[in-house]
Design an enzyme around this catalytic site. Structure first.
Site, PDB file in Angstrom:
ATOM      1  N   LYS A   1       1.089   4.275  -3.061  1.00 17.92           N
ATOM      2  CA  LYS A   1       0.811   5.680  -2.649  1.00 17.92           C
ATOM      3  C   LYS A   1       2.141   6.416  -2.924  1.00 17.92           C
ATOM      4  O   LYS A   1       1.928   7.727  -2.875  1.00 17.92           O
ATOM      5  CB  LYS A   1       0.117   5.767  -1.009  1.00 17.92           C
ATOM      6  CG  LYS A   1      -1.172   5.235  -0.965  1.00 17.92           C
ATOM      7  CD  LYS A   1      -2.088   6.020  -1.966  1.00 17.92           C
ATOM      8  CE  LYS A   1      -3.701   5.470  -1.823  1.00 17.92           C
ATOM      9  NZ  LYS A   1      -4.791   6.374  -2.411  1.00 17.92           N
TER      10      LYS A   1
ATOM     11  N   TYR B   1       0.788  -1.455   0.010  1.00 22.16           N
ATOM     12  CA  TYR B   1       0.000  -0.051  -0.089  1.00 22.16           C
ATOM     13  C   TYR B   1       0.941   1.104  -0.060  1.00 22.16           C
ATOM     14  O   TYR B   1       0.669   2.065  -0.963  1.00 22.16           O
ATOM     15  CB  TYR B   1      -0.964  -0.079   1.220  1.00 22.16           C
ATOM     16  CG  TYR B   1      -1.787   1.230   1.532  1.00 22.16           C
ATOM     17  CD1 TYR B   1      -2.893   1.597   0.601  1.00 22.16           C
ATOM     18  CD2 TYR B   1      -1.339   2.157   2.355  1.00 22.16           C
ATOM     19  CE1 TYR B   1      -3.755   2.705   0.860  1.00 22.16           C
ATOM     20  CE2 TYR B   1      -1.873   3.310   2.842  1.00 22.16           C
ATOM     21  CZ  TYR B   1      -3.208   3.577   1.940  1.00 22.16           C
ATOM     22  OH  TYR B   1      -4.098   4.812   1.937  1.00 22.16           O
TER      23      TYR B   1
END
Length: 224
Positions: free
Chosen positions: A146, A142
C-alpha cells in the site's frame, strides 16, 4: 452526460459503495470485476467482468473497450486489492508476491491502461491504507504494497498535472465489511470506517469541487 468513471474491484463492499454513490449522483460508471457480476444499481453502470488486472494486456483491453464504446474516461478509482496478516519471521515470499500483485500491480496496470483515455479535468483516486504510513504487527507485506500505491499516486500526480488530470490517494483504517467483522469478531465495529463514508470521500475527490487537491494522501480514520 459526464465522462464515465471506471471503478476496479467493483465486486467488494467498497467497490459497490463507490458505484452506488456515483450512480445516485448521476455519474455514469464502468465497473471492472474479476469474476461474474451481480445486478448493478443503475442502468448507467456498465459491468465488465472477467478482467485480471494483474495482467497488463487484460487491463489494456478493458480500458480500450470502455473508451471505444463510451468515449474519454472521466476518472478512475482503484479499489481492487486484498489483505493478509503475517509476521515477517513466520511469513514467506508468496504473501509478499500476492499482495504486491493484487494491491500495487493492479493499480499500476489500471492507471497505465487508463492514461491514454483520460479526459482533461479527470481524476484518479487510489485506495491505499493508513498502514502505508505506519505499519503494525503482521502488516509488513500489506503496508509495503500500500505504500507502493501511495508513492505511485504521488508520482502520477506530478506526471499528469500538465494534462489537467489529478491523482490522489485515500488512506483508510479498518473498513466495516463482513470479512473484517468475521476476522475480528470482538472489535468495536462502530469505530471502523463504513464503506459509504469512504465512498463519499472518493466521490468528492473525483468531483470538480476537489479541483485544487492533487497528489494528496487523505486519511480516512473513522472513529479509531
Amino acid at each position: 452526460m459526464a465522462n464515465r468513471i471506471v471503478v476496479t474491484g467493483a465486486a467488494g463492499s467498497l467497490g459497490r459503495a463507490v458505484i452506488a454513490k456515483l450512480a445516485r449522483s448521476g455519474v455514469p460508471v464502468a465497473a471492472i470485476f474479476r469474476k461474474d457480476t451481480a445486478e448493478m444499481p443503475s442502468s448507467d453502470v456498465v459491468a465488465i467482468d472477467g478482467i485480471d488486472l494483474t495482467d497488463a494486456g487484460s487491463a489494456r483491453g478493458a480500458f480500450d473497450a470502455i473508451a471505444a464504446r463510451h468515449g474519454p474516461i472521466g476518472g478512475l478509482v482503484n479499489v481492487a486489492g486484498g489483505f493478509a496478516w503475517e509476521t515477517v519471521g513466520d511469513g514467506g515470499e508468496d504473501t509478499w508476491d500476492r499482495l504486491f500483485a493484487i494491491n500495487l500491480k493492479t493499480a499500476f496496470n489500471a492507471c497505465t491502461a487508463a492514461i491514454p483515455h483520460l479526459a482533461a479535468g479527470g481524476a484518479i483516486v487510489n485506495v491505499a491504507a493508513a498502514a502505508a504510513q505506519e505499519a503494525g504487527l503482521g502488516n509488513a507485506a500489506y503496508a509495503a504494497s500500500k505504500a507502493g500505491v501511495l508513492r505511485l499516486t504521488e508520482s502520477l500526480a506530478a506526471e499528469l498535472r500538465p494534462r489537467g488530470v489529478r491523482a490522489n490517494a485515500v488512506l483508510p483504517t479498518i473498513i466495516d465489511t463482513a470479512p473484517n467483522r468475521a476476522a475480528m469478531p470482538d472489535a468495536d465495529f462502530t469505530k471502523w470506517v463504513r464503506p459509504d463514508e469512504l465512498a463519499n470521500v472518493i466521490a468528492f475527490l473525483l468531483s470538480d469541487e476537489a479541483s485544487a487537491i492533487d497528489g494528496a494522501a487523505i486519511p480516512v480514520a473513522g472513529r479509531l
